[in-house]
Enzyme design. Structure first.
Site, PDB file in Angstrom:
ATOM      1  N   CYS A 120      -7.440   1.893   3.924  1.00  0.00           N
ATOM      2  CA  CYS A 120      -8.852   1.825   4.283  1.00  0.00           C
ATOM      3  C   CYS A 120      -9.651   1.162   3.171  1.00  0.00           C
ATOM      4  O   CYS A 120      -9.374   1.313   1.989  1.00  0.00           O
ATOM      5  CB  CYS A 120      -9.394   3.225   4.583  1.00  0.00           C
ATOM      6  SG  CYS A 120      -8.893   4.480   3.406  1.00  0.00           S
ATOM      7  N   ARG A 125      -8.083   0.563  -5.146  1.00  0.00           N
ATOM      8  CA  ARG A 125      -7.079   1.627  -5.133  1.00  0.00           C
ATOM      9  C   ARG A 125      -6.259   1.516  -6.418  1.00  0.00           C
ATOM     10  O   ARG A 125      -5.230   0.858  -6.452  1.00  0.00           O
ATOM     11  CB  ARG A 125      -6.149   1.469  -3.925  1.00  0.00           C
ATOM     12  CG  ARG A 125      -6.834   1.669  -2.582  1.00  0.00           C
ATOM     13  CD  ARG A 125      -7.055   3.144  -2.300  1.00  0.00           C
ATOM     14  NE  ARG A 125      -7.473   3.347  -0.924  1.00  0.00           N
ATOM     15  CZ  ARG A 125      -7.744   4.533  -0.412  1.00  0.00           C
ATOM     16  NH1 ARG A 125      -7.650   5.611  -1.157  1.00  0.00           N
ATOM     17  NH2 ARG A 125      -8.133   4.662   0.838  1.00  0.00           N
ATOM     18  N   PRO A 126      -6.708   2.094  -7.516  1.00  0.00           N
ATOM     19  CA  PRO A 126      -5.982   1.922  -8.773  1.00  0.00           C
ATOM     20  C   PRO A 126      -4.633   2.620  -8.742  1.00  0.00           C
ATOM     21  O   PRO A 126      -4.500   3.708  -8.188  1.00  0.00           O
ATOM     22  CB  PRO A 126      -6.910   2.565  -9.804  1.00  0.00           C
ATOM     23  CG  PRO A 126      -7.706   3.563  -9.030  1.00  0.00           C
ATOM     24  CD  PRO A 126      -7.877   2.973  -7.666  1.00  0.00           C
TER      25      PRO A 126
END
Length: 317
Positions: A120, A125-126
């Site tokens: 999403c 998004r590390p």
């Protein structure tokens, strides 16, 4: 399905059975490739993310078979190995859980190449904590052209790992990589969500030695290999909570079946706060909302706090 058509105004009443937890299923399906023997996974939610992950597992050579819509057989004994094998297609980049194959394949083969996760669109998004954990176990990790993560090691060695932030994904990924590493691994500041416990229980059923899952310190003693297992995934606390709040929003009377009430403590607390009657059973919860509801305060926190994924639902109520 391109759209939903909803005709509102009806009170929701009756019973609904809750499916398996998607977040647990994704970790467990990835972990199933860590043995060369067949694993049978039951109560798998039949949703796009799990189907996409299973397609990816199949593309690298594993044998995947749906026994029925919610039961899957996986055998990782035929997985192709080598630096030319990469988990990457147009589908796998769309889901965040693609990174679970990093920990699973690195743990089993000391080598993994997986496309960076998608999922999403809620910002970056590390995966820095995943990389930190893999490197602590002795792997060299780099991101190569095309947005692929390559992790490799001569041998994984257990180590003490402190996570800078509480992260479910990194906790599961490091846990999978560590179960076949030599020696003892300790993960501090680990996530405590129920699906962490479920993945750990599944790995233990395969012969892993994991203790402390569900607390902030997980201890793993490496084993030589994993074996076949049959396992049933826990019910989905977010799906259950969604139906519980739907009962509240419509002034209804709904019993959700196939749940673990303890996993729903934070959700139940807020339903009681706003004026619902909640009755708990061994594996079910009934929500009755007949009177006028009141307001409450909500702050999302890591488990066992109020789940972030339940924030929209209580906002609607």
């Amino acid at each position: 399905m391109e759209k939903y058509v909803i005709k509102g105004g009806n009170v929701l009443e009756g019973e609904v059975s809750i499916a398996g937890a998607k977040n647990a299923a994704l970790g467990i399906l990835a972990a199933a490739v860590m043995t060369d023997e067949e694993c049978i996974i039951e109560n798998v939610p039949y949703v796009e993310d799990t189907k996409t992950l299973l397609r990816a597992i199949e593309t690298i050579g594993a044998k995947v078979k749906y026994i029925d819509n919610h039961t899957v057989s996986i055998c990782g004994g035929t997985i192709r190995t080598g630096e030319d094998v990469c988990v990457d297609d147009e589908y796998i980049r769309k889901i965040r859980a693609s990174y679970y194959l990093l920990g699973a394949l690195l743990g089993k083969y000391n080598y993994a190449q997986v496309a960076l996760p998608g999922g999403c669109d809620i910002g970056l998004r590390p995966i820095d904590q995943h990389i930190k954990g893999f490197e602590a176990l002795g792997a060299k990790v780099e991101i190569v052209n095309g947005g692929k993560v390559v992790a490799k090691a001569d041998q994984l060695i257990g180590n003490h790992i402190y996570l800078d932030v509480v992260t479910v994904g990194a906790t599961i990924n490091i846990m999978m990589a560590a179960v076949l590493a030599e020696g003892k691994t300790t993960i501090e500041n680990a996530a405590k969500e129920p699906h962490i416990v479920d993945v750990a229980n599944f790995l233990n059923s395969m012969g892993a030695n994991i203790r402390g899952a569900g607390t902030d310190v997980i201890k793993i003693r490496g084993v030589k290999s994993l074996h076949k297992a049959e396992y049933s995934i826990i019910p989905d606390q977010i799906e259950a909570g969604t139906f519980m709040f739907a009962a509240a929003a419509t002034r209804g009377d709904v019993t959700v079946l196939n749940v673990i009430p303890k996993h729903l403590d934070a959700t139940i607390s807020k339903l009681v706060d706003i004026g619902c009657e909640v009755e708990e059973f061994d594996d079910a919860v009934r929500v009755v909302a007949k009177g006028r509801l009141t307001s409450t305060q909500v702050k999302t926190l890591p488990y066992p706090g109020y789940p972030t994924d339940m924030q929209p639902q209580i906002g609607v109520v």
